[in-house]
Design a protein around this motif. Structure first.
Motif, mmCIF file in Angstrom:
data_model
loop_
_atom_site.group_PDB
_atom_site.id
_atom_site.type_symbol
_atom_site.label_atom_id
_atom_site.label_comp_id
_atom_site.label_asym_id
_atom_site.label_seq_id
_atom_site.Cartn_x
_atom_site.Cartn_y
_atom_site.Cartn_z
ATOM 1 N N LEU A 12 -47.483 -30.079 -10.339
ATOM 2 C CA LEU A 12 -46.355 -31.004 -10.331
ATOM 3 C C LEU A 12 -45.427 -30.758 -11.510
ATOM 4 O O LEU A 12 -44.205 -30.927 -11.388
ATOM 5 C CB LEU A 12 -46.860 -32.443 -10.332
ATOM 6 C CG LEU A 12 -47.576 -32.892 -9.055
ATOM 7 C CD1 LEU A 12 -48.072 -34.324 -9.196
ATOM 8 C CD2 LEU A 12 -46.657 -32.767 -7.839
ATOM 9 N N GLN A 13 -45.985 -30.354 -12.642
ATOM 10 C CA GLN A 13 -45.121 -29.976 -13.769
ATOM 11 C C GLN A 13 -44.257 -28.779 -13.386
ATOM 12 O O GLN A 13 -43.063 -28.726 -13.684
ATOM 13 C CB GLN A 13 -45.970 -29.619 -14.990
ATOM 14 C CG GLN A 13 -46.588 -30.789 -15.715
ATOM 15 C CD GLN A 13 -45.593 -31.615 -16.497
ATOM 16 O OE1 GLN A 13 -44.936 -32.499 -15.943
ATOM 17 N NE2 GLN A 13 -45.477 -31.346 -17.777
ATOM 18 N N GLY A 14 -44.867 -27.816 -12.704
ATOM 19 C CA GLY A 14 -44.119 -26.632 -12.287
ATOM 20 C C GLY A 14 -43.062 -26.944 -11.248
ATOM 21 O O GLY A 14 -41.937 -26.457 -11.327
ATOM 22 N N LEU A 15 -43.423 -27.769 -10.280
ATOM 23 C CA LEU A 15 -42.481 -28.110 -9.215
ATOM 24 C C LEU A 15 -41.268 -28.839 -9.780
ATOM 25 O O LEU A 15 -40.123 -28.542 -9.414
ATOM 26 C CB LEU A 15 -43.188 -28.977 -8.172
ATOM 27 C CG LEU A 15 -42.402 -29.333 -6.917
ATOM 28 C CD1 LEU A 15 -42.125 -28.094 -6.079
ATOM 29 C CD2 LEU A 15 -43.168 -30.373 -6.090
ATOM 30 N N GLY A 16 -41.499 -29.793 -10.671
ATOM 31 C CA GLY A 16 -40.391 -30.559 -11.219
ATOM 32 C C GLY A 16 -39.534 -29.778 -12.188
ATOM 33 O O GLY A 16 -38.321 -30.008 -12.277
ATOM 34 N N ALA A 17 -40.152 -28.846 -12.923
ATOM 35 C CA ALA A 17 -39.420 -28.144 -13.976
ATOM 36 C C ALA A 17 -38.909 -26.770 -13.565
ATOM 37 O O ALA A 17 -38.034 -26.217 -14.245
ATOM 38 C CB ALA A 17 -40.310 -28.000 -15.213
ATOM 39 N N HIS A 18 -39.424 -26.197 -12.471
ATOM 40 C CA HIS A 18 -38.952 -24.862 -12.076
ATOM 41 C C HIS A 18 -37.435 -24.806 -11.858
ATOM 42 O O HIS A 18 -36.801 -23.834 -12.284
ATOM 43 C CB HIS A 18 -39.669 -24.383 -10.814
ATOM 44 C CG HIS A 18 -39.150 -23.057 -10.317
ATOM 45 N ND1 HIS A 18 -39.479 -21.866 -10.926
ATOM 46 C CD2 HIS A 18 -38.292 -22.749 -9.305
ATOM 47 C CE1 HIS A 18 -38.848 -20.875 -10.293
ATOM 48 N NE2 HIS A 18 -38.137 -21.389 -9.313
ATOM 49 N N PRO A 19 -36.813 -25.812 -11.213
ATOM 50 C CA PRO A 19 -35.351 -25.741 -11.070
ATOM 51 C C PRO A 19 -34.625 -25.681 -12.420
ATOM 52 O O PRO A 19 -33.576 -25.050 -12.525
ATOM 53 C CB PRO A 19 -35.016 -27.039 -10.325
ATOM 54 C CG PRO A 19 -36.258 -27.348 -9.550
ATOM 55 C CD PRO A 19 -37.383 -26.960 -10.469
ATOM 56 N N VAL A 20 -35.188 -26.318 -13.444
ATOM 57 C CA VAL A 20 -34.588 -26.251 -14.780
ATOM 58 C C VAL A 20 -34.763 -24.849 -15.352
ATOM 59 O O VAL A 20 -33.839 -24.255 -15.909
ATOM 60 C CB VAL A 20 -35.222 -27.296 -15.713
ATOM 61 C CG1 VAL A 20 -34.556 -27.269 -17.089
ATOM 62 C CG2 VAL A 20 -35.135 -28.689 -15.102
#
Length: 384
Positions: A82-90
């Protein structure tokens, strides 16, 4: 070659991750409060250097991390994912300022990220989003560093880590009636005025909630990527993470298979061991066959992503579909072969039985994956 066999160093790393998950992460997961962000677990994932790998790893390495963690501690796997999913667009589409402010904190586990795409009336059909971004000053375009921008109004729902995340990657409609071409991605800190959240009572160990946007202000400095190109940001993220959802599922399937092998080898029944019954042995063989097939497809899809292959959407959809459906089958068979003990609260299979259902829905339900696969097949036919 990597799609079909892992190098010795990769196999050793996976074994190390399984050990870390069992020895250091599982105890922290057990201390977490259901339905709340386990910040101690996130901090340990950061201290172990796993969260920073979200921004340096390719798709295959991400899959290996998720499968290995899931085998021993699904809560740790989900927290990392979930950290990756939320932050990948950034990471992939953000500005230098956005990345500098948020990514070190995400990597340390001190900032919680969330991916806010789904709406009450737009789940699998991401192009039908209705959260509106209305110009703050009609007729005046948003300017970087300026006061002009948009006001976000509407709802998001079934958002993992909501309402406890520190920031959200939010997808909103900036151009009415333009379908996928009228969506823009925004980075929205949780403390923006007008943004509120509500926890939902879900079958999930981590928080899932709804978000309400009441004229939440955003500017050009909050845009991820380009205005009107947010659908591309969403699909780029999902194409990367869908195979790794499959890896999560494979990890659960392997854990269920391993438990079944041990149980059927020890369990006395009908004058012998359960494994000596042909009906049992054949079921175990089928579980192993399907698990390994799913693993190979996940690795192939991840390798295709890393190599920039043109058929990534089809491969990603196939990997997620096969792996999540396979995990459901394997865990169900494992429960059946264990009998009533598998449904006792606290049993590994009771835990996996609850965990295995959701991946067939989120990041595109199984039916959506079939639609993507068919669409890509016919598109390739037209291109010939």
């Amino acid at each position: 070659m990597t799609a079909f066999s892992l190098e010795p160093a990769q196999l050793a790393w996976c074994a190390e991750l399984r050990a870390l998950a069992a020895e250091r992460l599982r105890p922290l997961a057990g201390k977490g409060e259901p339905g709340r962000v386990n910040r101690a677990l996130l901090a340990e994932l950061g201290a172990l250097g796993l969260l920073p790998r979200l921004f340096t790893s390719g798709a295959l390495e991400l899959c290996l991390m998720r499968e290995s963690l899931a085998h021993a501690c699904t809560e740790a796997e989900t927290a990392l994912a979930l950290q990756g999913l939320g932050a990948h667009p950034v990471h992939a589409h953000g500005t230098d300022a956005q990345r500098a402010h948020w990514l070190p904190r995400v990597a340390a586990g001190t900032a919680v990220a969330a991916f806010a795409l789904t709406e009450p009336a737009a789940g699998s059909d991401a192009a039908a989003l209705s959260l509106t971004a209305t110009p703050a000053t009609p007729g005046r375009p948003a300017r970087p560093g300026g006061a002009d921008g948009w006001r976000l109004s509407g709802e998001k729902c079934w958002i993992s880590h909501a309402p406890e995340a520190d920031f959200y990657t939010v997808f909103a409609r900036t151009t009415p009636g333009a379908g996928a071409r009228g969506v823009t991605a925004f980075l929205v800190p949780a403390d923006r005025p007008g943004l509120t959240g509500t926890a939902l009572d879900m079958l999930s160990p981590h928080p899932i909630g709804a978000l309400a946007f009441d004229a939440v202000p955003v500017t050009a400095d909050d845009v991820l990527g380009e205005v009107g190109r947010g659908f591309r940001v969403a699909m780029d993220t999902l194409n990367l993470f869908r195979p790794s959802v499959g890896a999560f599922a494979v990890g659960m399937a392997q854990a269920a298979l391993d438990a079944t092998l041990g149980h059927t080898a020890r369990r006395d029944a009908f004058g012998g061991k359960l494994k000596d019954l042909q009906s049992v042995a054949h079921q175990v063989a089928e579980m192993a066959l399907r698990t390994e097939s799913a693993r190979l497809m996940v690795h192939a899809a991840a390798t295709a992503y890393d190599e920039g292959a043109p058929d990534v959407p089809r491969r990603s959809a196939m990997a997620k579909l096969l792996a999540t459906e396979t995990a459901q089958y394997v865990v169900d068979r494992a429960v059946q072969l264990h009998g009533a003990r598998a449904l006792q609260r606290g049993h590994l299979l009771e835990h996996l039985y609850r965990e295995v259902r959701a991946p067939r829905i989120y990041e595109g339900a199984s039916e959506v994956q079939r639609s993507i696969i068919a669409k890509e097949l016919y598109k390739n036919l037209e291109d010939r």
